[in-house]
Scaffold this motif. Structure first.
Motif, PDB file in Angstrom:
ATOM      1  N   PHE A 145      82.513  42.537  54.640  1.00  0.00           N
ATOM      2  CA  PHE A 145      82.965  43.622  55.504  1.00  0.00           C
ATOM      3  C   PHE A 145      82.552  44.995  55.009  1.00  0.00           C
ATOM      4  O   PHE A 145      82.859  45.996  55.653  1.00  0.00           O
ATOM      5  CB  PHE A 145      84.480  43.533  55.718  1.00  0.00           C
ATOM      6  N   ALA A 146      81.834  45.064  53.892  1.00  0.00           N
ATOM      7  CA  ALA A 146      81.195  46.321  53.525  1.00  0.00           C
ATOM      8  C   ALA A 146      79.976  46.558  54.411  1.00  0.00           C
ATOM      9  O   ALA A 146      79.645  47.688  54.766  1.00  0.00           O
ATOM     10  CB  ALA A 146      80.781  46.301  52.056  1.00  0.00           C
ATOM     11  N   ASP A 147      79.313  45.475  54.765  1.00  0.00           N
ATOM     12  CA  ASP A 147      78.140  45.534  55.638  1.00  0.00           C
ATOM     13  C   ASP A 147      78.155  44.256  56.475  1.00  0.00           C
ATOM     14  O   ASP A 147      77.469  43.286  56.152  1.00  0.00           O
ATOM     15  CB  ASP A 147      76.864  45.624  54.808  1.00  0.00           C
ATOM     16  N   PRO A 148      78.961  44.221  57.535  1.00  0.00           N
ATOM     17  CA  PRO A 148      79.157  42.968  58.277  1.00  0.00           C
ATOM     18  C   PRO A 148      77.871  42.303  58.737  1.00  0.00           C
ATOM     19  O   PRO A 148      77.787  41.076  58.757  1.00  0.00           O
ATOM     20  CB  PRO A 148      80.034  43.396  59.464  1.00  0.00           C
ATOM     21  N   ASP A 149      76.866  43.088  59.099  1.00  0.00           N
ATOM     22  CA  ASP A 149      75.631  42.483  59.582  1.00  0.00           C
ATOM     23  C   ASP A 149      74.792  41.858  58.470  1.00  0.00           C
ATOM     24  O   ASP A 149      73.774  41.225  58.743  1.00  0.00           O
ATOM     25  CB  ASP A 149      74.802  43.505  60.356  1.00  0.00           C
ATOM     26  N   SER A 150      75.209  42.039  57.216  1.00  0.00           N
ATOM     27  CA  SER A 150      74.549  41.324  56.117  1.00  0.00           C
ATOM     28  C   SER A 150      75.236  39.988  55.845  1.00  0.00           C
ATOM     29  O   SER A 150      74.850  39.263  54.930  1.00  0.00           O
ATOM     30  CB  SER A 150      74.557  42.167  54.841  1.00  0.00           C
ATOM     31  N   SER A 151      76.256  39.654  56.637  1.00  0.00           N
ATOM     32  CA  SER A 151      76.899  38.344  56.533  1.00  0.00           C
ATOM     33  C   SER A 151      75.884  37.266  56.907  1.00  0.00           C
ATOM     34  O   SER A 151      74.920  37.509  57.639  1.00  0.00           O
ATOM     35  CB  SER A 151      78.110  38.273  57.462  1.00  0.00           C
ATOM     36  N   VAL A 152      76.121  36.043  56.404  1.00  0.00           N
ATOM     37  CA  VAL A 152      75.138  34.969  56.596  1.00  0.00           C
ATOM     38  C   VAL A 152      75.854  33.658  56.924  1.00  0.00           C
ATOM     39  O   VAL A 152      77.031  33.480  56.604  1.00  0.00           O
ATOM     40  CB  VAL A 152      74.262  34.776  55.341  1.00  0.00           C
ATOM     41  N   PHE A 153      75.103  32.741  57.557  1.00  0.00           N
ATOM     42  CA  PHE A 153      75.646  31.411  57.836  1.00  0.00           C
ATOM     43  C   PHE A 153      74.513  30.415  58.022  1.00  0.00           C
ATOM     44  O   PHE A 153      73.340  30.776  58.127  1.00  0.00           O
ATOM     45  CB  PHE A 153      76.599  31.425  59.007  1.00  0.00           C
ATOM     46  N   ILE A 154      74.878  29.115  58.053  1.00  0.00           N
ATOM     47  CA  ILE A 154      73.891  28.048  58.214  1.00  0.00           C
ATOM     48  C   ILE A 154      74.620  26.775  58.622  1.00  0.00           C
ATOM     49  O   ILE A 154      75.818  26.626  58.346  1.00  0.00           O
ATOM     50  CB  ILE A 154      73.095  27.815  56.894  1.00  0.00           C
ATOM     51  N   VAL A 155      73.932  25.871  59.314  1.00  0.00           N
ATOM     52  CA  VAL A 155      74.449  24.531  59.576  1.00  0.00           C
ATOM     53  C   VAL A 155      73.494  23.525  58.959  1.00  0.00           C
ATOM     54  O   VAL A 155      72.385  23.862  58.546  1.00  0.00           O
ATOM     55  CB  VAL A 155      74.634  24.247  61.085  1.00  0.00           C
ATOM     56  N   SER A 156      73.917  22.250  58.922  1.00  0.00           N
ATOM     57  CA  SER A 156      73.213  21.262  58.106  1.00  0.00           C
ATOM     58  C   SER A 156      71.989  20.652  58.762  1.00  0.00           C
ATOM     59  O   SER A 156      71.198  19.988  58.079  1.00  0.00           O
ATOM     60  CB  SER A 156      74.175  20.147  57.694  1.00  0.00           C
ATOM     61  N   THR A 157      71.792  20.817  60.067  1.00  0.00           N
ATOM     62  CA  THR A 157      70.576  20.285  60.690  1.00  0.00           C
ATOM     63  C   THR A 157      69.891  21.390  61.474  1.00  0.00           C
ATOM     64  O   THR A 157      69.183  22.203  60.929  1.00  0.00           O
ATOM     65  CB  THR A 157      70.901  19.066  61.589  1.00  0.00           C
ATOM     66  N   GLY A 158      70.117  21.421  62.771  1.00  0.00           N
ATOM     67  CA  GLY A 158      69.571  22.462  63.623  1.00  0.00           C
ATOM     68  C   GLY A 158      70.463  22.613  64.831  1.00  0.00           C
ATOM     69  O   GLY A 158      71.444  21.881  64.995  1.00  0.00           O
ATOM     70  N   GLN A 159      70.131  23.533  65.699  1.00  0.00           N
ATOM     71  CA  GLN A 159      70.970  23.808  66.857  1.00  0.00           C
ATOM     72  C   GLN A 159      70.840  22.752  67.953  1.00  0.00           C
ATOM     73  O   GLN A 159      71.788  22.478  68.671  1.00  0.00           O
ATOM     74  CB  GLN A 159      70.623  25.180  67.429  1.00  0.00           C
ATOM     75  N   SER A 160      69.693  22.173  68.079  1.00  0.00           N
ATOM     76  CA  SER A 160      69.442  21.237  69.171  1.00  0.00           C
ATOM     77  C   SER A 160      69.802  19.814  68.761  1.00  0.00           C
ATOM     78  O   SER A 160      69.608  19.411  67.610  1.00  0.00           O
ATOM     79  CB  SER A 160      67.972  21.289  69.592  1.00  0.00           C
ATOM     80  N   GLY A 161      70.296  19.042  69.720  1.00  0.00           N
ATOM     81  CA  GLY A 161      70.517  17.618  69.509  1.00  0.00           C
ATOM     82  C   GLY A 161      69.375  16.773  70.012  1.00  0.00           C
ATOM     83  O   GLY A 161      69.468  15.536  70.005  1.00  0.00           O
ATOM     84  N   HIS A 162      68.291  17.424  70.439  1.00  0.00           N
ATOM     85  CA  HIS A 162      67.137  16.714  71.008  1.00  0.00           C
ATOM     86  C   HIS A 162      66.119  16.455  69.909  1.00  0.00           C
ATOM     87  O   HIS A 162      65.573  17.395  69.325  1.00  0.00           O
ATOM     88  CB  HIS A 162      66.517  17.565  72.110  1.00  0.00           C
ATOM     89  N   PRO A 163      65.823  15.184  69.580  1.00  0.00           N
ATOM     90  CA  PRO A 163      64.903  14.896  68.477  1.00  0.00           C
ATOM     91  C   PRO A 163      63.503  15.474  68.648  1.00  0.00           C
ATOM     92  O   PRO A 163      62.778  15.648  67.663  1.00  0.00           O
ATOM     93  CB  PRO A 163      64.854  13.359  68.457  1.00  0.00           C
ATOM     94  N   LEU A 164      63.096  15.785  69.887  1.00  0.00           N
ATOM     95  CA  LEU A 164      61.762  16.344  70.107  1.00  0.00           C
ATOM     96  C   LEU A 164      61.743  17.871  70.012  1.00  0.00           C
ATOM     97  O   LEU A 164      60.676  18.471  70.075  1.00  0.00           O
ATOM     98  CB  LEU A 164      61.234  15.917  71.472  1.00  0.00           C
ATOM     99  N   SER A 165      62.903  18.469  69.854  1.00  0.00           N
ATOM    100  CA  SER A 165      62.958  19.928  69.746  1.00  0.00           C
ATOM    101  C   SER A 165      62.641  20.367  68.325  1.00  0.00           C
ATOM    102  O   SER A 165      63.051  19.731  67.355  1.00  0.00           O
ATOM    103  CB  SER A 165      64.349  20.430  70.137  1.00  0.00           C
ATOM    104  N   ARG A 166      61.949  21.480  68.193  1.00  0.00           N
ATOM    105  CA  ARG A 166      61.686  22.011  66.859  1.00  0.00           C
ATOM    106  C   ARG A 166      62.953  22.556  66.232  1.00  0.00           C
ATOM    107  O   ARG A 166      62.978  22.819  65.024  1.00  0.00           O
ATOM    108  CB  ARG A 166      60.606  23.097  66.918  1.00  0.00           C
ATOM    109  N   HIS A 167      63.993  22.693  67.030  1.00  0.00           N
ATOM    110  CA  HIS A 167      65.275  23.159  66.506  1.00  0.00           C
ATOM    111  C   HIS A 167      66.222  22.005  66.184  1.00  0.00           C
ATOM    112  O   HIS A 167      67.396  22.226  65.933  1.00  0.00           O
ATOM    113  CB  HIS A 167      65.934  24.106  67.509  1.00  0.00           C
ATOM    114  N   TYR A 168      65.700  20.780  66.168  1.00  0.00           N
ATOM    115  CA  TYR A 168      66.512  19.623  65.811  1.00  0.00           C
ATOM    116  C   TYR A 168      66.861  19.635  64.325  1.00  0.00           C
ATOM    117  O   TYR A 168      67.975  19.263  63.934  1.00  0.00           O
ATOM    118  CB  TYR A 168      65.760  18.340  66.167  1.00  0.00           C
ATOM    119  N   ASP A 169      65.922  20.069  63.492  1.00  0.00           N
ATOM    120  CA  ASP A 169      66.145  20.012  62.046  1.00  0.00           C
ATOM    121  C   ASP A 169      65.661  21.250  61.310  1.00  0.00           C
ATOM    122  O   ASP A 169      65.583  21.253  60.080  1.00  0.00           O
ATOM    123  CB  ASP A 169      65.457  18.779  61.465  1.00  0.00           C
ATOM    124  N   ASP A 170      65.333  22.331  62.049  1.00  0.00           N
ATOM    125  CA  ASP A 170      64.703  23.475  61.382  1.00  0.00           C
ATOM    126  C   ASP A 170      65.645  24.190  60.423  1.00  0.00           C
ATOM    127  O   ASP A 170      65.205  24.758  59.423  1.00  0.00           O
ATOM    128  CB  ASP A 170      64.149  24.466  62.422  1.00  0.00           C
TER     129      ASP A 170
END
Length: 822
Positions: free
Chosen positions: A760-785
């Protein structure tokens, strides 16, 4: 011969051509369901246009004129990316998996029908406040808008899996989202398995030995308990094998119950002069991850963080003013009762006031490629009756009884969703605490930080037990005895709150947070006794913290269990062996001990020592308990550090576990430690080779992100499953829970599916991540990026600045109200 060769050649070419054509057709059909993120869609149900900006990591930033329009956009975006996952969650909660998977999933459907979670969720819709109901309606409309696009726009049935399981998709309803919440309560609960396991063990162990094997977290306030046979006459030891749980089963069992880390630093402990908060919820690893990143621009301000598909809530995240994180509280919010059935009238069971009739209803389960199954649902005053196969209750059920369940999640006035929505709109810690008081289940520890204050509270309904409860909620009890029945729930205002503590830090690693005698305690079962030690050390090792120090702690892979146990277990083995030639077990043991002597306990994927240590402790526990428990040792799949420590410190005579009961000599703990190390080295040599220095922990400890349905299918598993070499183990802050069974018990199967650090000193420097990717479609480049970033301990920015989201957008979807479309 030439003619034969020509025909064979032609046949081979034809088969190859058919194979290529078949692969091409399959690819084309699957690719039809890939969404176009740069599109304009005309939809019904909006008051004004909605814009979904997908940033470079495919995180949707949803902008709309009203909150309802924003939730509509979130439903549309989640359905685009995770439709199959949402449908699977809904079917699980409804008890309708067998309609598409056949008899395989009948046990799951039977359990879900008995719990009646979907009916409870349906009735809970009316318990939500007006804003929550509008949000649920709008979100459902957004999901259904995408379903309409799938149906009308030939979108490949919405997901590749739908080609293999071509069932019609019913419109999304508000109750579906509430059912997902109740399903999470079931997934995170460890208490029912703990009660069954403790009951089984108590039938074959003396009380003091039961206290060794299933130890309480250190601290006073726990009274001695009777054996299960005294609580429920007629109970007999059972050494039957528990049935393995299907990957689709909504509760993976005691070793894999919910876990998490969350902590916050106040202004006085922050290098920047503003608060910090870190959170990493631990769940079973799947492809795709259960978490989905999203940003919503609400009237109260922007919020960003981790959601679960099907549920329009930011479960862990931040706004411009407030950050929040959650951990599983391990609250004992569940009891099992043995209900005596009237032998003269099986439709009745015993109550404190005499015999009463079960409340019953028939339920029909449709089964693919098989006749429908009708089951009789029964309820008692204590709760629904479960089957003997549910959670292996048949192994502790006495003759002439059925087992019922009291559980706070079995509420039809569950306002948990309203609590989450109010939390997203809160602007400070006080408002966040007030929002948490509406939560019923799943119980969580809620960590909060605004720009100036920090807090932690346990949220969720806490049952009121009688002080004379015969098992103190730790084992099944007779349901007709008044002292074993609940007396309601505590007022939410009585839940523990830790606000602005003097030390300037709050945190939880699923550890024991309250030392109070029964029945004022929260639980006897806690999810961690080890990670908390490392967290305390890291937090107190510096006076001031920063975003980077919080990230460092989240990614820490030093095992406090290893640092405690190795000096105890190996104290009389180091430097005491005689010289031995190469190729002998003695020399291999010496090499292993030399490596471990120089090791600092870091479970680094590139080192051999973590594998040697893990195999040694695994073999040691097996040798200690197998002769006492026999087949009952099978459920103890993971090493319990407190048990090993009790044995080697001889606490209350626990060293007796080292003596093999079936042998004439009296074995010492040194004997067992040495034999277990030899067992471990033999097992390693058979699976990994005898060259200890060349071993890598990460080769055995791969993160197994399996597709819940297709992950076991030959060929398809190569496309849908993800494997990554990882550090950490069961007891590191960067938790990476091992499988514990099978040919590779060291697979990482339960870990942080989301990580976030909010500054909260610089909220936009906050960070996050998930363990695979955003897409549930195996053919998407966002499946595991995002998965590779997750593996390396990297993050992506968590910004509420619309300009940053647009600057590197992979697409902008515009949803236009039907009436105003050009």
């Amino acid at each position: 011969m030439v003619i034969l060769f020509r025909w064979l050649f032609r046949a081979t070419v034809a088969l190859i051509a058919l194979g290529v054509a078949g692969f091409g057709l399959a690819y084309w059909l699957a690719a039809r369901s890939l969404p176009d993120y740069d599109a304009t869609a005309e939809v019904a149900g909006l008051s004004a246009p909605v814009e979904i900006v997908r940033d470079h990591s495919d995180v949707p930033h949803v902008f709309g004129a009203t909150d309802e329009d924003v939730f509509f956009g979130l439903g549309y975006a989640q359905a685009q990316d995770r439709l199959w996952q949402m449908i699977l969650l809904r079917r699980t909660a409804q008890g309708r998996l067998s309609e598409i998977f056949g008899e395989r999933t009948l046990p799951i459907d039977r359990l879900m029908r008995r719990l009646d979670l979907y009916a409870l969720a349906t009735r809970s819709v009316e318990a939500q406040d007006a804003e929550a109901r509008r949000a649920l309606d709008a979100y459902s409309a957004g999901v259904n808008a995408w379903l309409a696009e799938v149906n009308e726009g030939a979108r490949g049935r919405g997901a590749p899996e739908m080609w293999l399981f071509p069932q019609a998709i019913a419109p999304w309803q508000p109750a579906d989202s509430l059912a997902v919440l109740k399903l999470m309560a079931l997934q995170l609960n460890a208490q029912i398995d703990a009660e069954v396991l403790r009951a089984r063990a108590s039938l074959v162990l003396a009380p003091e030995r039961l206290a060794d094997l299933l130890p309480d977290m250190p601290g006073p306030g726990v009274a001695a308990l009777p054996a299960y046979a005294e609580l429920v006459p007629g109970a007999r030891p059972s050494f039957a094998q528990a049935a393995p749980r299907d990957p689709l089963f909504p509760n993976a069992g005691l070793p894999f119950a919910g876990a998490s880390n969350a902590w916050a630093a106040g202004v006085a402990r922050s290098a920047s002069g503003a608060t910090l908060l870190a959170n990493d919820p631990h769940l079973g690893l799947t492809a795709p991850s259960l978490f989905y990143l999203a940003r919503l621009e609400l009237r109260s301000g922007g919020v960003i963080g981790g959601t679960i598909p099907g549920l329009p809530l930011i479960l862990s995240g931040r706004s411009a003013d407030l950050g929040w994180g959650v951990t599983s509280s391990y609250l004992d919010d569940l009891d099992i009762h043995a209900e005596e059935v009237n032998t003269e009238d099986p439709s009745q069971y015993r109550t404190p006031d005499g015999w009463a009739a079960f409340v019953t209803r028939d339920s029909i389960i449709e089964v693919k490629d098989a006749p429908a199954v009708t089951i009789r649902l029964e309820w008692t005053q204590n709760g629904p009756v479960l089957g003997p196969e549910d959670f292996d209750l048949g192994l502790v059920r006495p003759a002439g009884h059925v087992m019922s369940l009291s559980w706070t999640a079995l509420s039809d006035r569950d306002t948990t969703f309203s609590a989450g929505l109010r939390l997203m709109r809160a602007h400070d810690v006080e408002e966040g605490l007030a929002a948490g008081r509406l939560l019923v289940a799943p119980s969580q520890n809620l960590v909060l930080a605004d720009r100036n204050r920090i807090a932690m509270t346990t949220v969720g309904a806490i049952p009121v037990r009688d002080a004379g409860h015969e098992s103190q909620g730790r084992m099944p009890t007779l349901g007709y005895k008044p002292q074993n029945r609940w007396k309601g729930v505590r007022p939410a205002s009585a839940n523990p709150v830790f606000l602005d503590p003097p030390g300037g830090l709050v945190g939880n690693t699923n550890n024991k947070i309250l030392d109070a005698p029964f029945p004022d305690h929260l639980s006897f079962l806690w999810g961690d006794s080890q990670r908390i030690q490392r967290w305390q050390f890291l937090m107190q090792s510096r006076e001031l913290h920063s975003r980077d120090s919080f990230v460092e702690a989240q990614l820490d892979t030093v095992s406090p269990a290893a640092r405690t146990l190795l000096p105890l277990v190996g104290r009389d083995l180091w430097f005491t062996g005689d010289a031995a030639p190469d190729g002998t077990p003695e020399r291999q043991r010496q090499r292993a001990l030399e490596l471990l002597a120089e090791w600092n306990g870091e479970m680094n994927e590139h080192l051999p020592e973590p594998l040697i240590y893990s195999a040694w402790m695994r073999a040691l526990q097996e040798r200690l308990i197998r002769d006492e428990l026999g087949p009952l040792a099978d459920p103890f799949t993971h090493m319990e550090p407190l048990f090993i420590e009790r044995v080697f410190r001889d606490i209350n005579g626990a060293s007796v576990w080292c003596d093999v009961r079936q042998s004439a000599p009296v074995e010492t703990c040194d004997d067992i430690a040495r034999q277990a190390l030899d067992d471990a080295l033999v097992a390693i040599a058979e699976s990994r080779g005898a060259a200890l220095e060349s071993l890598r922990w990460g080769d055995a400890h791969e993160a197994a992100h399996n597709h819940p349905v297709l992950g076991g299918t030959p060929l398809l598993s190569w496309f849908v499953n993800l494997r990554q070499s990882t550090s950490g183990d069961d007891h590191t802050l960067n938790r990476a829970r091992t499988l514990g069974t099978g040919p590779n018990p060291y697979l990482n199967v339960h870990a942080a599916v989301y990580r976030g650090v909010y500054d909260f000193a610089d909220p936009d420097s906050s960070v996050f991540i998930v363990s695979t990717g955003q897409s549930g479609h195996p053919l998407s480049r966002h499946y595991d990026d995002l998965g590779e970033l997750w593996r390396r301990g990297e993050y992506i920015p968590m910004s509420l600045d619309p300009a940053l989201a647009r600057a590197a957008a992979v697409g902008i979807t515009e949803l236009v109200p039907e009436a105003t479309a050009p």
